[in-house]
Every structure is written in C-alpha cells, then in structure tokens.
Design a protein around this motif. Structure first.
Motif, PDB file in Angstrom:
ATOM      1  N   HIS A   1       9.389  -3.718  11.937  1.00  0.00           N
ATOM      2  CA  HIS A   1      10.215  -4.600  11.123  1.00  0.00           C
ATOM      3  C   HIS A   1       9.709  -6.033  11.202  1.00  0.00           C
ATOM      4  O   HIS A   1       9.629  -6.736  10.183  1.00  0.00           O
ATOM      5  CB  HIS A   1      11.671  -4.525  11.593  1.00  0.00           C
ATOM      6  N   ASN A   2       9.367  -6.489  12.384  1.00  0.00           N
ATOM      7  CA  ASN A   2       8.850  -7.851  12.544  1.00  0.00           C
ATOM      8  C   ASN A   2       7.486  -8.010  11.880  1.00  0.00           C
ATOM      9  O   ASN A   2       7.192  -9.061  11.297  1.00  0.00           O
ATOM     10  CB  ASN A   2       8.761  -8.201  14.030  1.00  0.00           C
ATOM     11  N   MET A   3       6.651  -6.979  11.986  1.00  0.00           N
ATOM     12  CA  MET A   3       5.348  -7.023  11.321  1.00  0.00           C
ATOM     13  C   MET A   3       5.524  -7.058   9.804  1.00  0.00           C
ATOM     14  O   MET A   3       4.808  -7.768   9.095  1.00  0.00           O
ATOM     15  CB  MET A   3       4.506  -5.814  11.726  1.00  0.00           C
ATOM     16  N   ALA A   4       6.474  -6.267   9.306  1.00  0.00           N
ATOM     17  CA  ALA A   4       6.733  -6.245   7.865  1.00  0.00           C
ATOM     18  C   ALA A   4       7.202  -7.611   7.381  1.00  0.00           C
ATOM     19  O   ALA A   4       6.793  -8.079   6.307  1.00  0.00           O
ATOM     20  CB  ALA A   4       7.771  -5.174   7.538  1.00  0.00           C
ATOM     21  N   PHE A   5       8.052  -8.265   8.170  1.00  0.00           N
ATOM     22  CA  PHE A   5       8.527  -9.600   7.798  1.00  0.00           C
ATOM     23  C   PHE A   5       7.360 -10.582   7.734  1.00  0.00           C
ATOM     24  O   PHE A   5       7.260 -11.384   6.797  1.00  0.00           O
ATOM     25  CB  PHE A   5       9.562 -10.085   8.805  1.00  0.00           C
ATOM     26  N   PHE A   6       6.463 -10.528   8.709  1.00  0.00           N
ATOM     27  CA  PHE A   6       5.294 -11.417   8.728  1.00  0.00           C
ATOM     28  C   PHE A   6       4.429 -11.200   7.487  1.00  0.00           C
ATOM     29  O   PHE A   6       4.044 -12.154   6.796  1.00  0.00           O
ATOM     30  CB  PHE A   6       4.478 -11.181   9.998  1.00  0.00           C
ATOM     31  N   VAL A   7       4.120  -9.954   7.180  1.00  0.00           N
ATOM     32  CA  VAL A   7       3.239  -9.641   6.047  1.00  0.00           C
ATOM     33  C   VAL A   7       3.884 -10.060   4.728  1.00  0.00           C
ATOM     34  O   VAL A   7       3.238 -10.685   3.875  1.00  0.00           O
ATOM     35  CB  VAL A   7       2.890  -8.139   6.037  1.00  0.00           C
ATOM     36  N   CYS A   8       5.156  -9.728   4.548  1.00  0.00           N
ATOM     37  CA  CYS A   8       5.812  -9.993   3.266  1.00  0.00           C
ATOM     38  C   CYS A   8       6.147 -11.469   3.084  1.00  0.00           C
ATOM     39  O   CYS A   8       5.904 -12.037   2.014  1.00  0.00           O
ATOM     40  CB  CYS A   8       7.081  -9.154   3.146  1.00  0.00           C
ATOM     41  N   ARG A   9       6.690 -12.090   4.125  1.00  0.00           N
ATOM     42  CA  ARG A   9       7.108 -13.485   3.985  1.00  0.00           C
ATOM     43  C   ARG A   9       5.925 -14.398   3.717  1.00  0.00           C
ATOM     44  O   ARG A   9       6.018 -15.349   2.939  1.00  0.00           O
ATOM     45  CB  ARG A   9       7.832 -13.935   5.258  1.00  0.00           C
ATOM     46  N   ASP A  10       4.794 -14.123   4.380  1.00  0.00           N
ATOM     47  CA  ASP A  10       3.594 -14.939   4.200  1.00  0.00           C
ATOM     48  C   ASP A  10       2.650 -14.358   3.162  1.00  0.00           C
ATOM     49  O   ASP A  10       1.545 -14.859   2.974  1.00  0.00           O
ATOM     50  CB  ASP A  10       2.852 -15.091   5.530  1.00  0.00           C
ATOM     51  N   ARG A  11       3.069 -13.245   2.528  1.00  0.00           N
ATOM     52  CA  ARG A  11       2.295 -12.617   1.457  1.00  0.00           C
ATOM     53  C   ARG A  11       0.865 -12.314   1.897  1.00  0.00           C
ATOM     54  O   ARG A  11      -0.104 -12.696   1.243  1.00  0.00           O
ATOM     55  CB  ARG A  11       2.312 -13.509   0.209  1.00  0.00           C
ATOM     56  N   GLN A  12       0.773 -11.647   3.012  1.00  0.00           N
ATOM     57  CA  GLN A  12      -0.517 -11.286   3.591  1.00  0.00           C
ATOM     58  C   GLN A  12      -0.914  -9.874   3.152  1.00  0.00           C
ATOM     59  O   GLN A  12      -0.062  -9.016   2.948  1.00  0.00           O
ATOM     60  CB  GLN A  12      -0.443 -11.329   5.122  1.00  0.00           C
TER      61      GLN A  12
ATOM     62  N   GLY B   1      -2.655  -3.164  -5.752  1.00  0.00           N
ATOM     63  CA  GLY B   1      -1.907  -1.938  -5.974  1.00  0.00           C
ATOM     64  C   GLY B   1      -0.427  -2.070  -5.699  1.00  0.00           C
ATOM     65  O   GLY B   1       0.202  -3.099  -5.904  1.00  0.00           O
ATOM     66  N   ALA B   2       0.154  -0.951  -5.215  1.00  0.00           N
ATOM     67  CA  ALA B   2       1.581  -0.934  -4.916  1.00  0.00           C
ATOM     68  C   ALA B   2       1.916  -1.941  -3.823  1.00  0.00           C
ATOM     69  O   ALA B   2       3.050  -2.416  -3.738  1.00  0.00           O
ATOM     70  CB  ALA B   2       2.006   0.469  -4.491  1.00  0.00           C
ATOM     71  N   ASN B   3       0.935  -2.278  -2.978  1.00  0.00           N
ATOM     72  CA  ASN B   3       1.184  -3.260  -1.921  1.00  0.00           C
ATOM     73  C   ASN B   3       1.609  -4.603  -2.502  1.00  0.00           C
ATOM     74  O   ASN B   3       2.433  -5.311  -1.930  1.00  0.00           O
ATOM     75  CB  ASN B   3      -0.075  -3.462  -1.068  1.00  0.00           C
ATOM     76  N   MET B   4       1.019  -4.982  -3.658  1.00  0.00           N
ATOM     77  CA  MET B   4       1.355  -6.265  -4.262  1.00  0.00           C
ATOM     78  C   MET B   4       2.817  -6.285  -4.685  1.00  0.00           C
ATOM     79  O   MET B   4       3.554  -7.224  -4.352  1.00  0.00           O
ATOM     80  CB  MET B   4       0.456  -6.547  -5.472  1.00  0.00           C
ATOM     81  N   GLU B   5       3.264  -5.264  -5.400  1.00  0.00           N
ATOM     82  CA  GLU B   5       4.655  -5.248  -5.868  1.00  0.00           C
ATOM     83  C   GLU B   5       5.625  -5.187  -4.698  1.00  0.00           C
ATOM     84  O   GLU B   5       6.610  -5.921  -4.665  1.00  0.00           O
ATOM     85  CB  GLU B   5       4.890  -4.059  -6.807  1.00  0.00           C
ATOM     86  N   ASN B   6       5.348  -4.330  -3.719  1.00  0.00           N
ATOM     87  CA  ASN B   6       6.248  -4.211  -2.574  1.00  0.00           C
ATOM     88  C   ASN B   6       6.309  -5.510  -1.774  1.00  0.00           C
ATOM     89  O   ASN B   6       7.383  -5.966  -1.366  1.00  0.00           O
ATOM     90  CB  ASN B   6       5.803  -3.068  -1.666  1.00  0.00           C
ATOM     91  N   THR B   7       5.134  -6.113  -1.544  1.00  0.00           N
ATOM     92  CA  THR B   7       5.081  -7.338  -0.732  1.00  0.00           C
ATOM     93  C   THR B   7       5.774  -8.502  -1.429  1.00  0.00           C
ATOM     94  O   THR B   7       6.571  -9.219  -0.819  1.00  0.00           O
ATOM     95  CB  THR B   7       3.619  -7.706  -0.419  1.00  0.00           C
ATOM     96  N   LEU B   8       5.478  -8.701  -2.722  1.00  0.00           N
ATOM     97  CA  LEU B   8       6.077  -9.828  -3.435  1.00  0.00           C
ATOM     98  C   LEU B   8       7.572  -9.620  -3.657  1.00  0.00           C
ATOM     99  O   LEU B   8       8.339 -10.594  -3.695  1.00  0.00           O
ATOM    100  CB  LEU B   8       5.363 -10.038  -4.770  1.00  0.00           C
TER     101      LEU B   8
END
Length: 673
Positions: free
Chosen positions: A185-196, A654-661
């Motif tokens: 969960h913390n890793m997901a927050f880092f990746v998504c919040r900073d759009r990594q 790919g799908a990572n872009m839509e999910n992350t943003l």
C-alpha cells in the motif's frame, strides 16, 4: 462471503472454470467472478438483478455453422502500451499480446453482433444509470492471472461486490506474507502520488534504499505492485461512481497529449463540488490512433461517461484544450453551445505570439548563449541567479530575460565568464521596457499556476483577469515610451481584446463570472451582452421559480453544537424578514447591487452566507462554479516544472498510465495511510 448472484447462470466445473447455462460456453474464472460478469453481459436479454428470472439451458446456444473467432487474451501483466493499442473501422479489436499462444478464448459472431447492436442502441440520448454498457473490446479484456500466484485483477462492479473482491485479495496477501499488504500500500502510494513508472521497483538504487531503510525487506515485484494498484483503482473507481451519482451537476475537461514520438492519448477529468470543496478527478487516460478524428474522440468520451454513470443532462459543459477536433467531439456528444475554450491555452498562445516578435526574439537569441555559459561555469544550484528557457514554454523565455536584466549588472563583479555580456546598456534598457509591458500578462499566468501542478482554477476568474489586463495596458505610461514599446503594447491589447470578445460570448463562462459573488459587478466590454445575460437570469427565474423556497440549513448534532453557527442562522432569518422584497425579481437586483467581496475568498463559501437572501441564484451558481478555466492544470501548461511533469508522464505506459494517473488524484484521506 455471500455467493455472487452471477452463479445462478453457471455450473462450476473446476476451481478455475465454469460453464454458462445459457450458451454452454466454458469460461475461465481465474479464481473470481469478474470474467463471469463480463460474459453474462454478452447476453443483453438477461437481467442478473431479476430474482424471478428463469434460466433455460442452451437458450442462447450458438448455431453450429457460426464461424468462431479466436482471440488471444492479454498475457500475465504484460500490460499493453497505451500508445500501441490499435483501432480499426471493424468492430473486432486487434491485440498484440506478448504471452503464450495457448491463452485463447472463443467469441462467436452472434455474441459480438449482439454486443455491438446494444452499444449502438445506447449511443444516442441519455445514458442509462444502471450497469455499465460493455463493448466487444471490453469483453475480451479478461483479467490476467499471475503464474503460481493468487494475485488477480477485477473489473468495475457494484461497490459492494468490489469491496468483497478487494477484501478477499487482501486476505490472501496477509495470509502469505505478514505485513505485505501495508508494504504494498505504501509503495502504491509512492508510485501513484509521484506518478512514477512501475519499473522503478527494479532500479538498483531504489532496491538499495528500501533495504537500507527497511532491513530484511525488498521491493515488491512489478507484477505484484501492478496488480495491487489495479485493484485499488477499481475500488476507488466504484466509490467515485457512487459519489458522482449523488451530484446534480458537474463539468468535464478534455485534452489530447502527444509525446515526442507522436503518440497521443486522451485525458478526461471531472470537476464537481463536494460540499464546499471543489474536486477534480481523472476519469480516464486512453490512447488514440496515429490518425484520429472527432468521432473516435467522442466515442471514447461517451464510453467513459457510461462507465461512471454520468448522464448527458448532468454535464454542464466540457472545457477543451485548443483543438477543432475536440470542439467537434463535444458538439457530437452533447450538442452545440456546451463547449468552453481553455483559458490557459489562450493566454499561452498570446504570450507565445508576443515572444516571437522580432524585437523580443532578438533579445532571447542574444541572452540564451550567455545564460548557457553561466550555468556551465559550475555555479552552485542554490546560488544560481539565471535560468535557461524551456522549449514550448513562452513564460520561461520571459523569466530568462527578466532575470538577466535584473542581475546582469552584478554578475561580472564576482564571476568571470569566457563570453562577454550580450546586451549593451541601451539594449538592456529597451529590454526592460518591453518586459514591463509583458509583466501583467506573465504575472497573471503565474497567479493561475500558483495552486500547483494538479489544481484547476475556476472559469469565473477568466473574464476579470483579461478585462484587467486590457485596462492595465491601455493606461498611459508614466514616462514617454519609444515606438517599439508602443507597438508591442498595441499588439497585446489587440490580442487580448480578441480573446475577451470570444470569451464574453460564451454563455457558460459569462454566467460563471456573474454568479461568482467576487465578480458580480464585473463590467463587460459589450453592454448589450451584459444586459442580455441579466435578462436571461430573469427569464430563467420566472420560468423555474414560482414561489420563494427558503434555503434549508442542516442542524448540527448536539455534541457538535456551535453557538456562532446558530447565531448566523438566526441573524440571516431576521435579515431576510426585514429585507424581504415584495417583488421576487428583486432577488436578482439586490444580488448585483451587493458589496464587492474579496477576490481571495472561495466563491461557494461566500454563497453559504448569501443563499438565504438569493436561493434561486445560489441553486444556479452550483451549476457553474465547478467549471474549470483550463483543460489542464495551468502549472503544467505554463511553467518549466510543468514541462518536467509532462516528460515524467511519458514514462508511464499502457494500463499502468490510466491506473497510476487515476490513483494520483485520490484524496489523501482515502488512502488511509
């Protein structure tokens, strides 16, 4: 956990397969009911919510002569690049998988035709607010399953079903590795919040950082993190869909972004008020073919609106970045007069055209090599006084010249460069005069960007800003100016007046301005237009408001009782009794005669105090106050920091872009960190 209602139409064969009773097709379940829900939607005559329906085995069985289509499903977490998805004129999508060739499902022609027919029938008029309409493209996107793992993805389902799926997913995580869920969960927050990009998990430096901060831990695999983010995205998408269903009105913004590799994607954002808080949430990021048209954009916008149960009647308007294709797509989707131009794009275009004028372009060409040499001289980052301009960011050119004219006299005193100062004293003075003319425009753009790289200013601020700019430029200068400066001033005034004229004629932008208490006395250049808009308000008032309905006030619970809130309600009631007009039309007259409010205040917070006196205008204001002034956050459009953000987005695929943003916009409190 209760058994899903979809099992009424299936016979379970093995742990990972089930047979449809309607068409007797065997479907892979991948350990959940997502594929079963998708398949049942290929039978449009079936309503899974109807408890009294009778299942007749084989009632939808295909004929033996129907040709089968074999379509490869997506391989495990080999997410297709968002820019590589192909679109064709035929109804059958073509997918280029990277997985093994034996991952095949079969869709017959009859099933595909049924879905295509259903989608066409729902293409016109209002969208349904029930289950999501599914196209043939949606049907074949079965969730991939990681080999030798229990991770899985789920589709957009009703919130209760999604929460059950997520709870089961989290239980599996906690059972296998204690604490894994919290770590993910913390890793997901880092990746998504900073759009990594997800690939950062594989970077050697990042792995070392994790091991140093959390000895004995290692970053999750790309597949694990991708699956977790996807599940979280579905959960929050269902919550957002439920949140939007409670709204009476909202607005959208739409923009097409193109990478240096000429790959384009469509970004759709929704804007609305939750109480007194204005929110903006990314709904979708979709790839576009190499050569796309307005019809393809309109279909993608309609698909997203159906997915989130957004009816056409609920959409006030759509703000788009400057593009005729986008305007045509909005007209096809909602009809005429529902489009609002991007104010940020208009300002950026005006400044860009100005910076390309010979008298300014010459200064830029002379100063740029000097600034480059200065930055290469080894000056510490914290001590740098000059900055280089950024391509396609005209505001950065203004900043480069402004900083040079400010610090140029002092640089030779403590820094020896191999290049001589590019401007003479006379040129330096001329440059300062030109920049003084541009200063109000540049300051306005910086003010719009002040809220940050993800915030949207409201549309009601656009007309007052342009009107003030024109007024400032028409003021007589304190000292005589030369012909070059005078010509630049006239050029800017002409450009802004053209911009203001088109914005004044946009009903949504004009109404948003008039209904913002901060700008209720905003003068229009066209007195005829201003009179017409006020007349329209009276006409709407007479048509829809027959009797004055007092505004309702929510009473606080006893434990949260606020004496000043109670006094506020009492004083407003007494004031309304004293000032109650005999003619209801005076509600509009008294509003426009009211005092001017501070421009620093939030418009809906001002309306909280005014709604008792102007209930009709308050209800109308809620329709317009959420409209954004720009189709993208101004900071990403104007500043060099925004250019870096857009470059970062190109690393998402790919799908990572839509999910992350999508997850990047989830409010902090909903992350439950």
């Amino acid at each position: 956990m209760a058994r899903s209602k979809v099992w009424k139409y299936y016979d379970k064969l093995h742990n990972n397969t089930a047979q449809c009773q309607l068409c007797e097709k065997i479907i892979k379940t991948s350990g959940n009911t997502s594929n079963l829900m998708k398949h049942i939607k290929t039978h449009p005559q079936i309503d899974i919510d109807n408890k009294e329906s009778v299942v007749v085995r084989g009632m939808c069985k295909r004929e033996s002569h129907v040709i089968k289509r074999k379509i490869k499903k997506s391989p495990p977490y080999e997410g297709r690049s968002l820019f590589q998805e192909q679109y064709h004129n035929t109804s059958e999508p073509i997918i280029k998988p990277k997985g093994e060739p034996d991952n095949i499902i079969e869709l017959d022609d009859a099933s595909c035709r049924a879905i295509e027919q259903a989608e066409q029938e729902q293409g016109a008029g209002f969208w349904t607010t029930g289950a999501e309409t599914v196209s043939a493209e949606d049907i074949i996107e079965f969730e991939p399953k990681v080999a030798n793992d229990n991770l899985f993805e789920i589709q957009d389902l009703p919130l209760a079903d999604v929460e059950d799926e997520i709870a089961n997913f989290h239980s599996n995580l906690d059972a296998r590795v204690p604490g894994q869920r919290s770590f993910l969960h913390n890793m997901a927050f880092f990746v998504c919040r900073d759009r990594q990009p997800l690939q950062i998990m594989q970077a050697e430096g990042f792995k070392h950082l994790v091991s140093a901060l959390c000895p004995g831990s290692k970053p999750p695999s790309v597949n694990e993190l991708e699956s977790y983010i996807c599940n979280q995205r579905h959960l929050h998408a269902s919550k957002l869909r439920k949140q939007l269903a409670r709204l009476a009105t909202l607005s959208l913004s739409c923009a097409v972004h193109t990478t240096p590799e000429e790959r384009s994607h469509l970004v759709l954002v929704v804007h609305f008020y939750e109480g007194l808080e204005k929110l903006s949430r990314t709904l979708s990021v979709q790839s576009l073919p190499e050569h796309f048209n307005a019809s393809q954009i309109e279909k993608r916008m309609a698909r997203v609106c159906r997915r989130f149960d957004i009816s056409k009647a609920k959409i006030t308007c759509v703000v788009t970045r400057g593009s005729r294709l986008l305007e045509d797509a909005v007209a096809a989707l909602l009809g005429d007069h529902r489009h609002v131009p991007c104010f940020g794009y208009l300002l950026n275009t005006i400044l860009e055209n100005t910076m390309l004028r010979p008298e300014i372009l010459e200064f830029c060409e002379k100063v740029r090599p000097y600034v480059t040499c200065y930055l290469d001289s080894g000056v510490l980052l914290s001590q740098r006084k000059l900055h280089l301009d950024v391509k396609q960011r005209p505001l950065s050119k203004f900043d480069m010249l402004e900083l040079y004219t400010k610090y140029a006299p002092h640089l030779p005193n403590y820094l020896q460069l191999e290049i001589s100062p590019p401007l003479s004293e006379e040129e330096l003075e001329q440059c300062r005069e030109l920049l003084a003319v541009l200063k109000p425009l540049a300051s306005s753009m910086k003010e719009l960007s002040r809220a940050g790289e993800t915030s949207f200013p409201v549309a009601s601020e656009a007309l007052p800003i342009v009107y003030t700019l024109i007024n400032e430029l028409k003021k007589h200068p304190s000292s005589p100016e030369n012909q070059i400066t005078y010509d630049l001033r006239l050029f800017l005034v002409h450009q802004l007046e053209e911009c203001f004229d088109s914005m004044e004629k946009n009903v949504h932008m004009a109404m948003a301005t008039l209904l913002d208490p901060r700008f209720r006395s905003m003068p229009f250049c066209s007195a005829e237009l201003a009179t017409q808009y006020v007349s329209d308000l009276y006409e709407i008032f007479q048509t829809h408001v027959k009797t004055r309905v007092p505004a309702t006030v929510k009473e606080d619970a006893t434990e949260n009782y606020d004496i000043w809130a109670a006094y506020k309600v009492l004083s407003q009631e007494k004031h309304s009794q004293i000032t109650e007009p005999n003619d209801q039309d005076d509600e509009i007259t008294s509003y426009f005669c009211g005092r001017i409010n501070s421009v620093q205040e939030e418009p809906m917070k001002l309306w909280e105090n005014l709604m008792h006196l102007h209930p009709f205008l308050h209800s109308l204001a809620k329709k317009y106050m959420h409209i954004p002034a720009t189709a993208v956050p101004p900071a990403t459009l104007f500043t060099d920091a925004g250019a870096a953000v857009e470059e970062q987005y190109t690393k998402l695929t790919g799908a990572n872009m839509e999910n992350t943003l999508f997850m990047a916009d989830v409010p902090l409190d909903e992350w439950q960190l």
